[in-house]
Each structure stands twice: as structure tokens, then as C-alpha cells.
Scaffold this motif. Structure first.
Motif, PDB file in Angstrom:
ATOM      1  N   TYR A  38      31.319  34.773  43.860  1.00  0.00           N
ATOM      2  CA  TYR A  38      32.708  35.207  43.853  1.00  0.00           C
ATOM      3  C   TYR A  38      32.747  36.696  44.194  1.00  0.00           C
ATOM      4  CZ  TYR A  38      33.605  30.853  41.281  1.00  0.00           C
ATOM      5  OH  TYR A  38      33.697  29.541  40.916  1.00  0.00           O
ATOM      6  N   THR A  39      33.774  37.118  44.896  1.00  0.00           N
ATOM      7  CA  THR A  39      33.972  38.551  45.155  1.00  0.00           C
ATOM      8  C   THR A  39      35.329  38.962  44.622  1.00  0.00           C
ATOM      9  OG1 THR A  39      34.779  38.044  47.395  1.00  0.00           O
ATOM     10  CG2 THR A  39      32.459  38.692  47.166  1.00  0.00           C
ATOM     11  N   GLN A  40      35.366  40.165  44.046  1.00  0.00           N
ATOM     12  CA  GLN A  40      36.595  40.696  43.477  1.00  0.00           C
ATOM     13  C   GLN A  40      36.969  41.985  44.211  1.00  0.00           C
ATOM     14  OE1 GLN A  40      36.275  43.201  40.235  1.00  0.00           O
ATOM     15  NE2 GLN A  40      38.227  42.705  39.259  1.00  0.00           N
ATOM     16  N   TYR A  41      38.280  42.158  44.443  1.00  0.00           N
ATOM     17  CA  TYR A  41      38.816  43.317  45.141  1.00  0.00           C
ATOM     18  C   TYR A  41      39.916  43.887  44.245  1.00  0.00           C
ATOM     19  CZ  TYR A  41      36.650  40.385  48.697  1.00  0.00           C
ATOM     20  OH  TYR A  41      35.773  39.571  49.376  1.00  0.00           O
ATOM     21  N   ALA A  42      39.678  45.058  43.670  1.00  0.00           N
ATOM     22  CA  ALA A  42      40.572  45.546  42.616  1.00  0.00           C
ATOM     23  C   ALA A  42      41.155  46.924  42.932  1.00  0.00           C
ATOM     24  CB  ALA A  42      39.816  45.598  41.293  1.00  0.00           C
ATOM     25  N   HIS A  43      42.163  47.307  42.109  1.00  0.00           N
ATOM     26  CA  HIS A  43      42.932  48.550  42.233  1.00  0.00           C
ATOM     27  C   HIS A  43      43.745  48.567  43.528  1.00  0.00           C
ATOM     28  CE1 HIS A  43      40.784  49.846  38.755  1.00  0.00           C
ATOM     29  NE2 HIS A  43      39.630  50.031  39.381  1.00  0.00           N
ATOM     30  N   LEU A  44      44.139  47.394  44.012  1.00  0.00           N
ATOM     31  CA  LEU A  44      44.876  47.299  45.272  1.00  0.00           C
ATOM     32  C   LEU A  44      46.297  47.861  45.139  1.00  0.00           C
ATOM     33  CD1 LEU A  44      43.901  43.648  46.312  1.00  0.00           C
ATOM     34  CD2 LEU A  44      42.790  45.790  47.006  1.00  0.00           C
ATOM     35  N   ALA A  45      46.858  48.235  46.281  1.00  0.00           N
ATOM     36  CA  ALA A  45      48.273  48.606  46.332  1.00  0.00           C
ATOM     37  C   ALA A  45      49.118  47.399  46.687  1.00  0.00           C
ATOM     38  CB  ALA A  45      48.488  49.712  47.366  1.00  0.00           C
ATOM     39  N   ALA A  46      48.493  46.395  47.304  1.00  0.00           N
ATOM     40  CA  ALA A  46      49.217  45.171  47.652  1.00  0.00           C
ATOM     41  C   ALA A  46      48.208  44.078  47.945  1.00  0.00           C
ATOM     42  CB  ALA A  46      50.126  45.382  48.867  1.00  0.00           C
ATOM     43  N   ALA A  47      48.589  42.840  47.648  1.00  0.00           N
ATOM     44  CA  ALA A  47      47.787  41.670  48.016  1.00  0.00           C
ATOM     45  C   ALA A  47      48.434  41.017  49.229  1.00  0.00           C
ATOM     46  CB  ALA A  47      47.713  40.686  46.859  1.00  0.00           C
ATOM     47  N   ALA A  48      47.592  40.577  50.175  1.00  0.00           N
ATOM     48  CA  ALA A  48      48.106  39.951  51.402  1.00  0.00           C
ATOM     49  C   ALA A  48      47.820  38.455  51.441  1.00  0.00           C
ATOM     50  CB  ALA A  48      47.498  40.637  52.623  1.00  0.00           C
ATOM     51  N   VAL A  49      47.365  37.897  50.334  1.00  0.00           N
ATOM     52  CA  VAL A  49      47.068  36.465  50.255  1.00  0.00           C
ATOM     53  C   VAL A  49      47.621  35.931  48.938  1.00  0.00           C
ATOM     54  CG1 VAL A  49      45.012  36.488  51.720  1.00  0.00           C
ATOM     55  CG2 VAL A  49      44.797  37.019  49.269  1.00  0.00           C
ATOM     56  N   ILE A  95      42.986  40.764  53.231  1.00  0.00           N
ATOM     57  CA  ILE A  95      43.490  40.102  52.027  1.00  0.00           C
ATOM     58  C   ILE A  95      44.300  41.052  51.151  1.00  0.00           C
ATOM     59  CG2 ILE A  95      41.626  38.402  51.997  1.00  0.00           C
ATOM     60  CD1 ILE A  95      40.254  40.062  49.852  1.00  0.00           C
ATOM     61  N   GLY A  96      44.375  42.306  51.522  1.00  0.00           N
ATOM     62  CA  GLY A  96      45.144  43.262  50.735  1.00  0.00           C
ATOM     63  C   GLY A  96      45.035  44.661  51.294  1.00  0.00           C
ATOM     64  N   GLN A  97      45.584  45.608  50.524  1.00  0.00           N
ATOM     65  CA  GLN A  97      45.531  47.019  50.894  1.00  0.00           C
ATOM     66  C   GLN A  97      45.043  47.821  49.697  1.00  0.00           C
ATOM     67  OE1 GLN A  97      49.727  46.821  52.307  1.00  0.00           O
ATOM     68  NE2 GLN A  97      49.011  48.175  53.955  1.00  0.00           N
ATOM     69  N   ALA A  98      44.162  48.762  49.952  1.00  0.00           N
ATOM     70  CA  ALA A  98      43.589  49.561  48.874  1.00  0.00           C
ATOM     71  C   ALA A  98      44.651  50.455  48.248  1.00  0.00           C
ATOM     72  CB  ALA A  98      42.443  50.416  49.416  1.00  0.00           C
ATOM     73  N   GLY A  99      44.434  50.795  46.985  1.00  0.00           N
ATOM     74  CA  GLY A  99      45.368  51.661  46.271  1.00  0.00           C
ATOM     75  C   GLY A  99      44.700  52.304  45.084  1.00  0.00           C
ATOM     76  N   THR A 100      45.476  52.537  44.049  1.00  0.00           N
ATOM     77  CA  THR A 100      44.914  53.147  42.850  1.00  0.00           C
ATOM     78  C   THR A 100      45.655  52.649  41.617  1.00  0.00           C
ATOM     79  OG1 THR A 100      44.384  55.284  41.791  1.00  0.00           O
ATOM     80  CG2 THR A 100      46.361  55.215  43.172  1.00  0.00           C
TER      81      THR A 100
END
Length: 350
Positions: free
Chosen positions: A286-297, A309-314
Motif C-alpha cells: 500500500y502507498t500513502q500520500y498525505a498532507h495534500l491540498a486536494a485529492a483528485a481521485v 491522484i492529488g496535489q501537495a499541500g500542508t
């Protein structure tokens, strides 16, 4: 999880149509129409493309200006050397004239031969003088032609250099304009993300225009351009125990892509990870993508390697814009393994 510089990666992918318009140095990328759109995610994505293209175009112009400046200076040096050569040849002409004067001056050659005890030597010497005179005259004419060519080339190179310099000033202003709009859009995007994360309610996936992405690899880095910051299992005041993933320092709105093909098992907002996406891959990882500014999925969607699948953020427990990325053996926190080693085993070097 504050980002810190370590290693630069590749530049952001720019769509082919946009880049084709920027290949020729004579063109200038057009600035998008102003105005605050209803969807900051799409605006940030578009402005990131424009900023990347403008930067590339500016660098191309800067390099071209440097080449033209070097060419103009080289021609200027050659021109000065040619002019010194012409001056030296003129000195040679003066020496020949003085030698002729000392050997008879304006006395006709026939009279000097009649008066000479050695007319053959006089004739031979006269021929040598005439040949030297002719050779110097030819050399002067060749040098003058070379001087004219060099002067014309130097003027052309200097004009091209000044033209490119003026164009680069315009491009620099364009970059600043895009940068200002990008910062404003990023602020709007992060503000909306903070509201969603604080409320613990995701506002639904943003549908970003996906660039064409072709790869023969099964696995790719989760962002295209980055600096590595906090690593796996490192200590820090922001983590209860140890850091559970690998951080990629990137700007707000940077497209985040699936590291490999799989299925989205969760999209959540709130908590320490803020807005996050978890993807299940074949083989039980499994892979996790966190602290995003938006999810695209959305949950249940299938994704290919490299799919945005998203955009980076804080969002969440974050001290600055970055992507927190984990490789896990289960969907849950606590089952993470070192992403750097995991990627290396699959031929991807971070």
C-alpha cells in the motif's frame, strides 16, 4: 515534517502542445487571462505549467543571449587584431617607399640603369621591390575585406544580443506575473484545504487535466520534481515516535502521482495526515500520500502508474508544504517500511 533541501529531481512535465509553442526562441508564451476561477486546484495546476514553460523559455533566451554576447566579443577581438595587422602592413608600405627613395627616388629606372655599374642587380632589386609592393597591397586589400566582414558580423551579433536581452527582460516580467498569480492561487487552494481538513470532511475529488504520461516502468516517484527532506525512521519533535515515511519537499499544488498501478482504498480528511490518499497495489503493498491540498481521485478508483491522484499541500500536522509518502504492508499506520530501499529494489532511485 518541515521540508529541507537534499536532492533535486527532474523538472515538472509540461504538456506537449504548450511546449511546442515555446520551442522557437522568437516566441513569447502568452499569459493566461486573469481572474479568480471557481476551482483553485485547476488554476494552480495550469499556472504551474505556465511557470515551468516560462522558466524554460527564459533560460533558453538567457543561454542564447550569452552565446551571442560571446560571439560579439570574439568578433570584436578579431576585428581589433585585423586592424592592427592592417596598420603593420601600412608600415611595411612606408618602408618600401623609403627604400625606393634611397635607391633612386624619382630618378627614372632607365637613367639609373645607364648610370649603374651593375644594371642587372638594379633590375633584380627593382623587381623584388615591385613584388613586395604588390604583395603588401594585396595583403592590405584582403585584410580590409576581412575587416568589413568582421565588422558586419560583430554588429549583427551585438544587435542580436541586445534584442535577446530586451526579450529576456519581458520574459522575466512574465515569470514574475505568473509567479504572483500562482502564489495567490496556492493560498486559496491551501485555505480551502485547511477548511476541509479541520472539518474532517473531504469536498470531493478535483478533476485535473491529466498530461500524457508514458512509462515502461512499473513504479515511479510520487512527484516528478522534488527535494528529499525527512526520511524514514528519523527522529523529530513533530512525531510521537519515529518518522513513518519519506517526505518530498514540493510547493503547494504540485501534482502528486500514483507510484504504481493499483486501486484507491481510502480518501480521508482530518487528523495528523490532513488530506490523504491510500492506494493498494498488486503484491500486497500500500502507498500513502498525505498532507495534500486536494485529492483528485475517489475511493474505489483504479489508477495507473504516474496518474495524478492529488496535489501537495500542508494540511494536518505539517510545518511546511511537502508530500508525506509511505509504503505499507497494510492500509494502516504502523506497517510502514523504508520507501527509499523499497523503490531501489524496484529500480527507482530517489
Amino acid at each position: 515534517m518541515a521540508p529541507g533541501p537534499r536532492r533535486s529531481g527532474r523538472s515538472l512535465v509540461v504538456p506537449a502542445l504548450l511546449m511546442c509553442a515555446l520551442v522557437a526562441l522568437g516566441g513569447t508564451p502568452a499569459l493566461s487571462e486573469d481572474g479568480e476561477g471557481p476551482e483553485p486546484s485547476a488554476q494552480v495546476a495550469r499556472l504551474l505549467e505556465e511557470a515551468s514553460a516560462a522558466s524554460q523559455h527564459y533560460e533558453e533566451g538567457r543561454r542564447a543571449a550569452s552565446v551571442q554576447q560571446a560571439r560579439a566579443r570574439r568578433l570584436e577581438r578579431l576585428l581589433a587584431r585585423e586592424r592592427r595587422g592592417i596598420a603593420a602592413l601600412h608600415d611595411d608600405l612606408g618602408r618600401i617607399a623609403r627604400a625606393q627613395y634611397r635607391s633612386g627616388g624619382d630618378v627614372p629606372l632607365t637613367a639609373r640603369m645607364l648610370l649603374s655599374d651593375r644594371p642587372e642587380e638594379l633590375m633584380h632589386g627593382q623587381r623584388a621591390v615591385l613584388q613586395a609592393d604588390l604583395a603588401v597591397n594585396n595583403a592590405v586589400e584582403r585584410s580590409r575585406r576581412a575587416e568589413r566582414r568582421l565588422a558586419a558580423g560583430q554588429r549583427t551579433a551585438t544587435a542580436a544580443w541586445h534584442s535577446l536581452q530586451a526579450r529576456n527582460v519581458r520574459l522575466a516580467r512574465l515569470k514574475e506575473n505568473i509567479g504572483a498569480k500562482l502564489e495567490s492561487a496556492r493560498a486559496r487552494l491551501q485555505s480551502e484545504a485547511d477548511v476541509s481538513a479541520s472539518a474532517g470532511q473531504c469536498r470531493g475529488p478535483v478533476r485535473l487535466r491529466q498530461p500524457k504520461f508514458h512509462t515502461t516502468r512499473a513504479w515511479v516517484t510520487p512527484v516528478a520534481s522534488y527535494q528529499l527532506s525527512a526520511g524514514f525512521d528519523s527522529a523529530g519533535a513533530h512525531w510521537a515516535h519515529r518518522h513513518t515515511g519519506q517526505d518530498f519537499a514540493v510547493g503547494i499544488g504540485t501534482p502528486v502521482r500514483a507510484a504504481g498501478a493499483g486501486k484507491v482504498v481510502s480518501v480521508s480528511c482530518g487528523g495528523g495526515f490532513g488530506i490523504e490518499v491510500v492506494v493498494r497495489h498488486p503484491g500486497g503493498y500500500y502507498t500513502q500520500y498525505a498532507h495534500l491540498a486536494a485529492a483528485a481521485v475517489d475511493q474505489g478508483e483504479k489508477v495507473a502508474a504516474g496518474r495524478w491522484i492529488g496535489q501537495a499541500g500542508t494540511t494536518g500536522n505539517s510545518t511546511g508544504p511537502h508530500l508525506h509518502f509511505e509504503v505499507r504492508l497494510t492500509p494502516y499506520l504502523g506497517s510502514g517500511i523504508d520507501p527509499v530501499k523499497w523503490f531501489a529494489e524496484r529500480g527507482v532511485r530517489l
